[in-house]
Design an enzyme around this catalytic site. Structure first.
Site, PDB file in Angstrom:
ATOM      1  CD  GLU A 213      -2.408  -1.359   2.720  1.00 19.92           C
ATOM      2  OE1 GLU A 213      -2.410  -0.392   3.500  1.00 19.92           O
ATOM      3  OE2 GLU A 213      -2.857  -2.485   3.031  1.00 19.92           O
TER       4      GLU A 213
ATOM      5  CB  SER B  14      -7.257  -5.835   0.291  1.00 19.32           C
ATOM      6  OG  SER B  14      -7.549  -7.205   0.493  1.00 19.32           O
ATOM      7  CD  GLU B  15      -3.672  -5.052   5.359  1.00 17.98           C
ATOM      8  OE1 GLU B  15      -4.900  -5.241   5.209  1.00 17.98           O
ATOM      9  OE2 GLU B  15      -3.174  -3.941   5.623  1.00 17.98           O
TER      10      GLU B  15
ATOM     11  CG  PHE C  77       0.474   0.066  10.747  1.00 15.17           C
ATOM     12  CD1 PHE C  77       1.241   0.650  11.756  1.00 15.17           C
ATOM     13  CD2 PHE C  77      -0.043   0.865   9.749  1.00 15.17           C
ATOM     14  CE1 PHE C  77       1.473   2.016  11.765  1.00 15.17           C
ATOM     15  CE2 PHE C  77       0.187   2.237   9.754  1.00 15.17           C
ATOM     16  CZ  PHE C  77       0.951   2.822  10.763  1.00 15.17           C
TER      17      PHE C  77
ATOM     18  CG  ASP D  61      -0.639  -3.836  14.614  1.00 17.43           C
ATOM     19  OD1 ASP D  61      -0.716  -3.814  15.837  1.00 17.43           O
ATOM     20  OD2 ASP D  61       0.260  -3.224  13.983  1.00 17.43           O
TER      21      ASP D  61
ATOM     22  CG  HIS E 120      -2.240   1.381  13.944  1.00 16.67           C
ATOM     23  ND1 HIS E 120      -3.521   1.437  14.407  1.00 16.67           N
ATOM     24  CD2 HIS E 120      -2.328   1.509  12.590  1.00 16.67           C
ATOM     25  CE1 HIS E 120      -4.359   1.615  13.394  1.00 16.67           C
ATOM     26  NE2 HIS E 120      -3.653   1.656  12.284  1.00 16.67           N
TER      27      HIS E 120
END
Length: 339
Positions: free
Chosen positions: A40, A70-71, A94, A96, A140
């Protein structure tokens, strides 16, 4: 074979941690015309942390690809490319939110070499931005490395210095199997000597950051500079601390840790992640099984509390391990056990 060279001297040029990672990516993109980067805002903007600045302009949008938020789509696309023989480096802005791509990471990427009887490799590096940068709040700021060390088929790398960041990332990119590369937010602006030449740092090779004779402090990522500060603080009390950085958690340099314990006989394990079932528990068990004969005192763990990372800076300082708590851990291990 890529040349390895001695650790840099003060006369070598200085780079920031972020610049060292960028240089590793740039050199590998130039070395291997098949390599792709996905993530991203990594393209024209150069990434939210500025790590990929200039790469889109040099190598173009067909090799440095901006993706939707969208991971799952990012890692899924990269995994498909890797299975087709195209090496890929993914940035998870991140770490997370790697949770949104857990199936692709732990069920697919980690297993495919095994499930195909070694017929396919997955040349995939997932750069995970980890830890807190100070008041980045509960979603985060997490340190999730232990989740992935638990998964067979994944390598897990933790770079603490600019030298290690460049050398370890280049080694990870050239590895035929999936590697999770953890980068700490607080380290991006830290500076250190980095050779301009091509070099790699072997995965699974720990490093003595500071020599000592009384106690080994195992630390990685942003805990390394804090461990060094704690070591300096107790030096005035006559305690000689060796700071040892594993640099990769999988594979783990068991022989290197054993050599350090042979010098000191005491161990304090430091990590930012919560103490419960953290990677420190695995190290403590490993040492109990394989190095018990070297120990002169019970192992001490200094870790994050078993709580979400708070947004308020004062509370964050209470939850995460700082220099004072590491000093307490060192004093505790020195006060216990045999002389």
């Amino acid at each position: 074979m890529t040349p390895r060279r001695p650790e840099p001297q003060a006369a070598d040029r200085q780079l920031s941690y972020a610049a060292a990672i960028r240089e590793a990516l740039e050199e590998e993109l130039a070395r291997d015309p098949a390599l792709l980067l996905l993530g991203e805002d990594i393209g024209e903007p150069g990434g939210v942390f500025g790590v990929t600045q200039g790469l889109w302009q040099r190598f173009g949008p067909h090799r440095v690809l901006d993706t939707p938020i969208s991971e799952a789509a990012i890692v899924g696309t990269a995994l498909g490319a890797a299975l087709a023989g195209i090496p890929v480096v993914v940035e998870i802005m991140f770490g997370d939110f790697a949770t949104l791509a857990m199936d692709q990471i732990v069920n697919q990427a980690a297993k495919l070499r095994y499930m195909t009887g070694g017929q396919v490799n997955v040349p995939l590096v997932i750069r995970m931005v980890t830890g807190t940068a100070g008041a980045t709040a509960a979603q985060h700021s997490q340190s999730l490395e232990a989740w992935f060390t638990h998964t067979p088929g994944l390598k897990v790398v933790t770079a603490a210095t600019p030298y290690d960041a460049k050398g370890l990332l280049k080694a990870a990119i050239r590895d035929p199997d999936p590697v999770l590369f953890f980068e700490h937010k607080l380290l991006y602006t830290s500076r250190g000597a980095v050779p301009a030449s091509d070099y790699t740092v072997s995965l699974g090779s720990g490093r003595v950051v500071r020599e000592g004779t009384d106690v080994t402090v195992l630390a990685y990522l942003a805990m390394v500079p804090r461990a060094l500060a704690a070591a300096e603080a107790v030096a005035a009390e006559g305690i000689s601390v060796e700071v040892w950085d594993p640099r990769s958690l999988v594979p783990f340099d068991r022989a290197g840790l054993r050599r350090s314990l042979a010098r000191t006989g005491r161990l304090v394990i430091v990590h930012e992640a919560p103490r419960r079932a953290g990677f420190g528990a695995e190290v403590a068990a490993l040492v109990a099984e394989e190095c018990f004969d070297l120990l002169r005192a019970p192992i001490v763990r200094v870790a994050g509390l078993n709580a979400p990372v708070p947004y308020a800076p004062e509370l964050e300082d209470a939850v995460l391990p700082g220099e004072a708590r590491i000093v307490q851990g060192i004093r505790a291990v020195m006060a216990a056990g045999r002389p």
